[in-house]
Design a protein around this motif. Structure first.
Motif: not given
Length: 123
Positions: A64-71, A80-87
Motif C-alpha cells: 500500500x502506497x507503493x504499488x498501483x493497480x489500474x486497467x 501494476x505500477x510498482x514504485x519504491x521497490x524493496x528486496x
C-alpha cells in the motif's frame, strides 16, 4: 480467458517497474482483476485487485502506497505500477481474473490465471 503477464525483470531497490497483463475475450470489462505474487519457497499471496470498471482498488498492506493497480478496458489490459521497490518484493507475479463477480483478495475467488512474470529486486 487467457492471461499473459509481462514486464518483470531485474531492478535495484528503490526503483520502479510496471507489470502488464493482457487478457483475451470480449467480456474483460465484466471481470474483477488482481495481482498475486509468490516468493521463492513461500505461498502465493495477494498483492492488489481492481473491480470491473476500475472504480475500486484493494491492496495488501505490504504494498500500500507503493504499488498501483489500474486497467484499460478498451485494451483488455491490467497493470501494476510498482514504485519504491524493496528486496522483499522479489517474486513471481501472477495476474488473475474473476469472471464470476466475486472479487476480493482470496485466491479461490479467481478462476483464471496467467503465467508468472519474475521480478527480482537487488540491493
Amino acid at each position: 480467458v487467457q492471461l499473459q503477464a509481462s514486464g518483470g525483470g531485474l531492478v535495484q531497490a528503490g526503483g520502479s517497474l510496471r507489470l502488464s497483463c493482457a487478457a483475451s475475450g470480449r467480456a474483460f470489462y465484466k471481470y474483477n482483476m488482481a495481482w498475486f505474487r509468490q516468493a521463492p519457497g513461500k505461498d502465493r499471496l495477494f498483492v492488489a485487485a481492481i473491480t470491473e470498471r476500475g472504480d475500486t482498488t484493494y491492496y495488501a498492506d505490504s504494498v500500500k502506497g507503493r504499488f498501483t493497480i489500474s486497467r484499460d478496458n478498451a485494451k483488455n489490459m491490467v497493470y501494476l505500477q510498482m514504485d519504491s521497490l524493496k528486496l522483499e518484493d522479489t517474486a513471481d507475479y501472477y495476474c488473475a481474473a474473476d469472471t464470476l463477480g466475486r472479487g476480493g483478495s482470496s485466491q479461490g475467488r479467481y478462476d483464471y490465471w496467467g503465467q508468472g512474470t519474475l521480478v527480482t529486486v537487488s540491493s
